[in-house]
Write an enzyme that holds these catalytic residues in place. Structure first.
Site: not given
Length: 560
Positions: A196, A329
């Site tokens: 998530g 990321d």
């Protein structure tokens, strides 16, 4: 000699010369002693990563460098789910347990492929997941299997029948939580993290009672205080990350006091367990939003970090952050491996290995999480750490790595960590983005593959005591999935074009290959039934890199 065999002919082989039924267990009862000693058990494969140290090393040598060319399909187990497959089956007393996307679980005879039972999870009305509807496997203890689900539940199944025993809600899927990782079960505790990080969750590792499903403890990967960290300016390798610390500190003073609740920090893969030190080791994913750092001033602890917690209480022991305030990321995803390593003075100490999306293998001291060394780069790096721009800034590696979630494998004879790497040139784009609510992606921009640049993969073997790359083997496609080493001197891995390969683990020389017809992007395992060694690999493709979908686990053994 390399062998190429068509899947169609393997199916004919199965029906022409099907093996006789194995003695499948009528009682399943896996003890803690069996789980603890799994690293020396060549009959079973009791953990998704092989053992608590997560070495993905199989101690049997019936299949080896001399005879691997005779490896042929023994059977193909087909599921009813034609979707990406990232599972690592487990095998207990001749029974294989495997999972699929969308949380199906199958039990099959591990020598013939005969289906014993099939469980389909009844999914809730909301599922929120970023990178495919995957499941990476079950854990087992006693007579129960444990699986996390896309609708953020933890379920226990009877291992003999597949019937549900209990079900617990781990977190709220409407807020962006989901479960794709395999749990780790130890001493009556089922450990599971959460996905998530792309939706603004607050990550955690939780421990549930294996008998009742009751929650025992929670460790949050985002602390309510101190998440700003030490305002680190350099990454783990000593390179400047171009942070505007003054700007971040000013922004922190204006932030509300609860933004840590949406700061990300998911846990994608299993924790490793050091029973002697009573410690669980795991790595933590990216902060939220992924690329727009203005919403989250500070180091964003414990994102992009190796973390150790007390196994009994879930309390913090130590951590090491690879990338503070990550806006690329490049989170920590591949599961840690526990092995002894040489420290800087040359003494052997308990260590922890992690394969990073940066393309380095990091070697840590288990005493305090400190970094002993990092490896040579396994793939090209360019423009590290250029900041994302609205127009797009090119940097290597791209957001998939390096080493993605793909578990490394340990080769003990030559002290090698063998990693699967991706080379995917990307541009990083940033845009302002306020928290949109947990069911919507919150990236704060995008990372885009550069269509004109070639993508490829690389298997890299790193000597953990020197940090040097001992050998490498390049592939046409980026690599994602797991690796497996064996006492027979082999390294098994799969490719997106369906090739399942065996390399000499000492040299990287290719010895054997079989094409299974769909992306071989799962996690290979090995085991024995009635004295015969098998190697199993899921072939269902991959959502993240869009490799060809399938629905099969192909199991191999030696021909006579």
């Amino acid at each position: 000699m390399t062998k190429h065999i068509a899947l169609a002919s393997s199916v004919l082989l199965i029906f022409a010369a099907a093996p006789s039924p194995a003695q499948v267990a009528t009682i399943i009862d896996v003890s803690q002693d069996q789980l603890t000693k799994a690293d020396s058990d060549s009959r079973n494969w009791l953990h998704t990563q092989g053992n608590y140290a997560q070495t993905r090393y199989y101690p049997g040598a019936q299949i080896n460098t001399q005879n691997v060319g005779k490896l042929r399909p023994a059977f193909v187990f087909q599921t009813e789910v034609n979707e990406s497959m990232e599972t690592a089956p487990i095998v207990v007393d001749g029974v294989m347990y495997l999972t699929t996307s969308y949380n199906h679980v199958y039990a099959a005879d591990a020598a013939t492929g005969k289906e014993l039972w099939h469980y389909k999870h009844r999914m809730g009305p909301v599922t929120t997941f970023c990178c495919g509807p995957n499941n990476r496997g079950v854990a087992i203890s006693g007579g129960k299997l444990f699986m996390g689900t896309l609708d953020a539940k933890l379920i226990a199944l009877d291992a003999l029948t597949g019937k549900p025993v209990w079900e617990k809600q781990v977190a709220d899927p409407e807020k962006g939580y989901s479960e794709t990782m395999a749990p780790t079960v130890v001493e009556g505790k089922v450990l599971i993290g959460t996905n998530g990080g792309e939706y603004g969750i607050r990550g955690f590792l939780k421990a549930f009672d294996a008998d009742s499903g009751d929650l025992l403890w929670t460790f949050y990967t985002i602390p309510d205080k101190g998440h700003e960290g030490v305002w680190a300016e350099k990454d783990a390798t000593g390179r400047h990350m171009h942070r505007d610390i003054a700007k971040e500190k000013a922004a922190l003073s204006q932030q509300g006091g609860d933004f840590y609740q949406t700061l990300g920090g998911g846990i994608w893969m299993n924790p490793a367990i050091d029973l002697k030190a009573r410690t669980a080791w795991f790595v933590v994913g990216n902060p939220s939003p992924d690329l727009y750092g203005d919403e989250r001033p500070g180091d964003n602890l414990y994102t992009d970090s190796l973390v150790a917690v007390d196994l009994d209480q879930g309390t913090y022991k130590c951590h090491f952050q690879y990338i503070a305030h990550d806006v690329w990321d490049l989170d920590a995803v591949s599961p840690p491996i526990l092995v002894d390593v040489k420290d800087k003075s040359g003494s052997m100490v308990p260590g922890v290995l992690h394969g990073g999306k940066t393309g380095h293998v990091y070697v840590h001291n288990r005493k305090d999480c400190s970094l002993i060394r990092f490896s040579q780069t396994m793939i090209p790096q360019e423009n590290m750490w250029v900041l994302p721009t609205p127009e797009g800034a090119r940097m290597l590696p791209g957001a998939n790595g390096g080493v993605e979630w793909s578990p490394m494998a340990w080769e003990p004879k030559h002290r090698l960590a063998i990693a699967l790497n991706l080379h995917q040139p990307m541009t990083y784009h940033v845009e302002a983005a306020k928290y949109p609510g947990g069911s919507k992606l919150w990236l704060g921009g995008a990372f885009k593959v550069i269509a004109t640049e070639k993508q490829w993969g690389r298997v890299s073997a790193v000597n953990v005591d020197t940090g040097k790359v001992a050998w490498k083997h390049d592939t046409e496609q980026p690599l994602i999935g797991g690796g497996l080493t064996t006492a027979g001197g082999l390294f098994f891995f799969g490719e997106g074009d369906g090739s399942f390969n065996a390399l000499d683990s000492a040299t990287g020389k290719k010895l054997w290959s079989f094409n299974c017809g769909a992306g071989a992007n799962a996690q290979p395992i090995s085991y024995m039934v009635r004295g015969k060694q098998y190697v199993a690999m899921g072939c269902g493709g991959n959502t993240q890199i869009d490799f060809k979908r399938g629905n099969s686990v192909v199991v191999y053994s030696l021909t006579n």
